[in-house]
Design an enzyme around this catalytic site. Structure first.
Site, PDB file in Angstrom:
ATOM      1  N   ASP A  95       0.851  -1.184   0.000  1.00 27.68           N
ATOM      2  CA  ASP A  95       0.000   0.000   0.000  1.00 27.68           C
ATOM      3  C   ASP A  95       0.893   1.242   0.000  1.00 27.68           C
ATOM      4  O   ASP A  95       1.601   1.511   0.974  1.00 27.68           O
ATOM      5  CB  ASP A  95      -0.862  -0.047   1.275  1.00 27.68           C
ATOM      6  CG  ASP A  95      -2.132   0.749   1.154  1.00 27.68           C
ATOM      7  OD1 ASP A  95      -2.117   1.772   0.445  1.00 27.68           O
ATOM      8  OD2 ASP A  95      -3.140   0.349   1.771  1.00 27.68           O
ATOM      9  N   ASP A 195      -2.741   4.801  -2.625  1.00 30.44           N
ATOM     10  CA  ASP A 195      -3.714   5.496  -1.788  1.00 30.44           C
ATOM     11  C   ASP A 195      -4.110   6.841  -2.399  1.00 30.44           C
ATOM     12  O   ASP A 195      -3.237   7.591  -2.862  1.00 30.44           O
ATOM     13  CB  ASP A 195      -3.052   5.713  -0.411  1.00 30.44           C
ATOM     14  CG  ASP A 195      -4.026   6.158   0.647  1.00 30.44           C
ATOM     15  OD1 ASP A 195      -5.015   5.433   0.880  1.00 30.44           O
ATOM     16  OD2 ASP A 195      -3.806   7.222   1.252  1.00 30.44           O
ATOM     17  N   GLU A 246      -6.522   3.890  -5.703  1.00 33.01           N
ATOM     18  CA  GLU A 246      -7.716   4.176  -4.906  1.00 33.01           C
ATOM     19  C   GLU A 246      -8.209   5.547  -5.299  1.00 33.01           C
ATOM     20  O   GLU A 246      -7.494   6.540  -5.165  1.00 33.01           O
ATOM     21  CB  GLU A 246      -7.390   4.129  -3.412  1.00 33.01           C
ATOM     22  CG  GLU A 246      -8.644   4.151  -2.580  1.00 33.01           C
ATOM     23  CD  GLU A 246      -8.515   4.965  -1.309  1.00 33.01           C
ATOM     24  OE1 GLU A 246      -9.367   4.812  -0.427  1.00 33.01           O
ATOM     25  OE2 GLU A 246      -7.578   5.773  -1.194  1.00 33.01           O
ATOM     26  N   HIS A 320     -10.919  -1.619   4.823  1.00 30.88           N
ATOM     27  CA  HIS A 320     -10.717  -1.106   6.179  1.00 30.88           C
ATOM     28  C   HIS A 320     -11.379   0.251   6.409  1.00 30.88           C
ATOM     29  O   HIS A 320     -11.368   0.747   7.524  1.00 30.88           O
ATOM     30  CB  HIS A 320      -9.210  -0.994   6.428  1.00 30.88           C
ATOM     31  CG  HIS A 320      -8.571  -0.011   5.501  1.00 30.88           C
ATOM     32  ND1 HIS A 320      -8.500  -0.214   4.126  1.00 30.88           N
ATOM     33  CD2 HIS A 320      -8.024   1.210   5.727  1.00 30.88           C
ATOM     34  CE1 HIS A 320      -7.931   0.837   3.574  1.00 30.88           C
ATOM     35  NE2 HIS A 320      -7.626   1.708   4.512  1.00 30.88           N
ATOM     36  N   ASP A 321     -11.927   0.855   5.361  1.00 32.91           N
ATOM     37  CA  ASP A 321     -12.589   2.161   5.504  1.00 32.91           C
ATOM     38  C   ASP A 321     -14.108   2.065   5.466  1.00 32.91           C
ATOM     39  O   ASP A 321     -14.795   3.089   5.520  1.00 32.91           O
ATOM     40  CB  ASP A 321     -12.164   3.098   4.359  1.00 32.91           C
ATOM     41  CG  ASP A 321     -10.703   3.524   4.453  1.00 32.91           C
ATOM     42  OD1 ASP A 321     -10.153   3.505   5.566  1.00 32.91           O
ATOM     43  OD2 ASP A 321     -10.137   3.873   3.400  1.00 32.91           O
TER      44      ASP A 321
HETATM   45  O1  TEU Z   1      -8.696   6.576   2.213  1.00 36.35           O
HETATM   46  C1  TEU Z   1      -9.060   7.602   1.364  1.00 36.35           C
HETATM   47  C2  TEU Z   1     -10.445   7.977   1.409  1.00 36.35           C
HETATM   48  O2  TEU Z   1     -11.058   8.142   0.388  1.00 36.35           O
HETATM   49  C3  TEU Z   1     -11.022   8.200   2.758  1.00 36.35           C
HETATM   50  O3  TEU Z   1     -11.156   9.563   2.929  1.00 36.35           O
HETATM   51  C4  TEU Z   1     -12.323   7.584   2.839  1.00 36.35           C
HETATM   52  O4  TEU Z   1     -13.247   8.354   2.125  1.00 36.35           O
HETATM   53  C5  TEU Z   1     -12.708   7.545   4.261  1.00 36.35           C
HETATM   54  O5  TEU Z   1     -11.813   6.714   4.936  1.00 36.35           O
HETATM   55  C6  TEU Z   1     -14.083   6.978   4.395  1.00 36.35           C
HETATM   56  O6  TEU Z   1     -14.635   7.480   5.541  1.00 36.35           O
HETATM   57  C7  TEU Z   1      -7.364   6.247   2.248  1.00 36.35           C
HETATM   58  C8  TEU Z   1      -7.129   5.120   3.217  1.00 36.35           C
HETATM   59  O7  TEU Z   1      -7.778   3.978   2.757  1.00 36.35           O
HETATM   60  C9  TEU Z   1      -7.572   5.554   4.577  1.00 36.35           C
HETATM   61  O8  TEU Z   1      -7.512   4.522   5.519  1.00 36.35           O
HETATM   62  C10 TEU Z   1      -6.700   6.719   4.978  1.00 36.35           C
HETATM   63  O9  TEU Z   1      -7.152   7.236   6.192  1.00 36.35           O
HETATM   64  C11 TEU Z   1      -6.689   7.826   3.932  1.00 36.35           C
HETATM   65  O10 TEU Z   1      -6.544   7.330   2.603  1.00 36.35           O
HETATM   66  C12 TEU Z   1      -5.552   8.768   4.179  1.00 36.35           C
HETATM   67  O11 TEU Z   1      -4.354   8.177   3.827  1.00 36.35           O
END
Ligand code: TEU
Ligand code: CA
Length: 545
Positions: A95, A195, A246, A320-321
């Protein structure tokens, strides 16, 4: 390399398996479960960042891209993981968080000490009449600029204030990024997830009077240029490396741009449009039942659009989000197995590369936390404060967190019914979900009809039938109120997939029973008739004779 028949499994290392009794998952823990992953049948493991980091955003705030955080283990552990995985035909996807670094990164520290070379790695700007340079909002709440007194300047952070945005306009920064990738390719890493990579082009720093700033830094034209350059200088020189960008809010058009192989940018992209169908007025921290019609429309539009433009997508429900899909679009109380399998079928039969998030394959649910002290995620904790400041009643805030918090997906992997779900033998960094004694790997493996074996079957079918990995997509019964159905075709193979998204409504479909066989059923359906009464959350995959 054709990668269309591959399946990716996402591991959240912090919550997968602890082996050294500190309550945090680690690399050795992943090694311990490689046989399990091989049994499932996956080809790649995408691991969330395990680099040195202060962990303010669970590793998405990177302090050193070249070293492993000691909490997860050592470089030797990683090398062992790479070689042990390879023995099982499994490869690692790393990642890469390249939109920002931690403010603890050496580059940022040098910038803070006044070193101009490194100040140019970031965005330091003067304010406007005692205000920040622009009114853009951070994704984690508040203004996206942080004041630095020594310089009387602000730096940009689209995420947490300890995540400073990198200036990709600077060729030195772009060189650093390619070097990092090449270093990991040398180590044997075969995939990269980038990311928030569609945010790296920031050109005009203007106030946004219509939104929160997004349009000034999302999907801007140079993202394509930068990606092509990065590919040329690193992963694009190899034909056995896969990449995924992403791109939360990207458009179909841009996604084609990023992923059409002729453009030499990325293998595929994630977008999150279909995971915003339970947002009231486009706002995440709200409560709304999911809109099935919109979900289906979005999935279909993206399938059709990306196919027309010869692009390729990652297809997924969980990461994970995101909250757990079983609790979100399924029914984790009355039809846990049926709806988990139906949701899996929907994704795995679409055109695109399926991603499975740890625990999804055993039917893990949302966390159902009831106290703010159970939450760990910086975004959730900020949201709690922001909603309180808005005067929203406490119990409503809890309902919102219950449905939306990223921690729903970050609880320990449920291996068995021992304390801490077999994840650790000491208190885990975040609590396991109350239901781990019923929902765990051990139980899944003992039950022939489990969600696990269904995922295993879906993966096997993808390897067996090219129509699943390579076939065209075409919607079926698009206007149907409770079904999402589609047809896939490849050479002389054809399948039709019916997914019934409801538990309490009955649905009858007409099929040409004599022309088709049942390829897969999530409710044990054995025989076909011309008129079929679909059961709650039934999925039915037919294959042309
Ligand atoms: O997430 C990016 C992202 O789009 C987030 O703002 C997402 O919309 C949010 O987590 C949903 O509530 C990536 C990673 O996957 C995330 O874990 C990180 O916190 C973020 O980038 C910053 O690096
Ligand atoms: Ca550990």
């Amino acid at each position: 390399m054709t990668f269309q028949d591959k399946v990716v499994y996402q591991i959240y290392p912090k919550s997968f398996q602890d082996t050294n009794h500190d309550g945090l998952g680690d690399i050795q823990g992943i090694i311990q479960h490689l046989d399990y992953l091989q049994k499932l049948g996956v080809d790649y493991i995408w691991m969330n960042p395990i680099f040195v980091s202060p962990q303010n955003d669970n590793g998405y705030d990177i302090q050193d891209y070249y070293s492993i955080d000691s909490r997860y283990g050592t470089m030797e552990d990683l090398e062992l993981l790479i070689s042990e995985a390879k023995k099982r035909n499994i490869y690692l996807m790393f990642d890469m968080v390249f939109n920002h670094t931690s403010t603890y990164h050496e580059w940022f520290q040098k910038a803070l000490s006044g070193d101009q070379k490194y100040k140019d790695y970031y965005f330091f700007k003067k304010g406007k009449n005692d205000n920040p340079p622009t009114n853009w909002e951070s994704k984690f709440g508040g203004n996206a600029w942080k004041y630095v007194e020594e310089f009387d300047e602000y730096y940009l952070h689209l995420f947490d204030e300890t995540q400073a945005d990198l200036n990709w306009k600077n060729p030195e920064v772009r060189k650093e990024m390619a070097n990092i990738i090449n270093f990991w390719i040398e180590k044997g890493i075969k995939g990269f997830r980038f990311d928030v990579i569609n945010l790296i082009d920031k050109e005009s720093f203007e106030d946004d009077f219509e939104g929160v700033g997004k349009r000034f830094y999302t999907d801007r034209p140079l993202v394509h240029t930068y990606l092509r350059e990065l590919a040329q200088n690193s992963f694009g020189q190899y034909d056995d490396i896969i990449t995924v960008g992403e791109m939360s809010a990207t458009s179909i058009e841009n996604c084609i741009g990023y992923t059409n192989p002729e453009h030499h940018e990325l293998s595929m992209a994630f977008n999150f449009h279909h995971l915003k169908v339970d947002y009231k007025n486009k706002e995440k921290w709200t409560l709304m039942p999911f809109d099935f019609k919109e979900l289906k429309q979005l999935l279909n539009d993206w399938q059709v659009g990306i196919q027309e433009g010869h692009g390729w997508n990652a297809v997924f429900w969980c990461c994970h989000d995101q909250p757990r899909v079983l609790s979100r679009f399924g029914d984790d109380k009355n039809y846990p197995k049926e709806s988990a399998k139906m949701l899996a079928t929907t994704i795995h039969m679409l055109r695109g590369t399926p991603y499975i998030y740890q625990g999804e394959e055993i039917g893990m649910t949302n966390a159902y936390f009831t106290d703010i002290h159970q939450y760990r995620d910086v975004e959730s904790l900020n949201a709690y404060q922001i909603l309180r400041d808005k005067g929203i009643p406490e119990d409503e805030i809890y309902q919102i967190l219950l449905a939306k918090s990223r921690d729903n997906a970050r609880t320990p992997m449920q291996w068995n019914d021992k304390p801490y779900a077999g994840f650790s033998d000491v208190e885990s960094w975040i609590e396991p979900i109350y239901n781990y004694k019923d929902i765990n790997v051990e139980k899944n493996l003992q039950d022939e009809d489990s969600v696990f074996y269904y995922y295993q079957k879906l993966i096997q079918l993808r390897k067996q039938y090219q129509v699943i990995s390579l076939g065209t997509y075409e919607p079926v019964l698009l206007e149907h109120p409770t079904l999402y159905a589609y047809k896939r075709q490849y050479q002389d193979q054809e399948i039709i997939v019916y997914n019934h998204f409801y538990g309490d409504e009955t649905t009858t479909i007409e099929v040409e029973a004599s022309q088709y066989d049942i390829l897969l059923s999530n409710v044990g359906r054995q025989t076909l008739e011309n008129t079929i009464q679909l059961k709650p959350y039934e999925s039915l995959v037919l294959i042309k004779k």
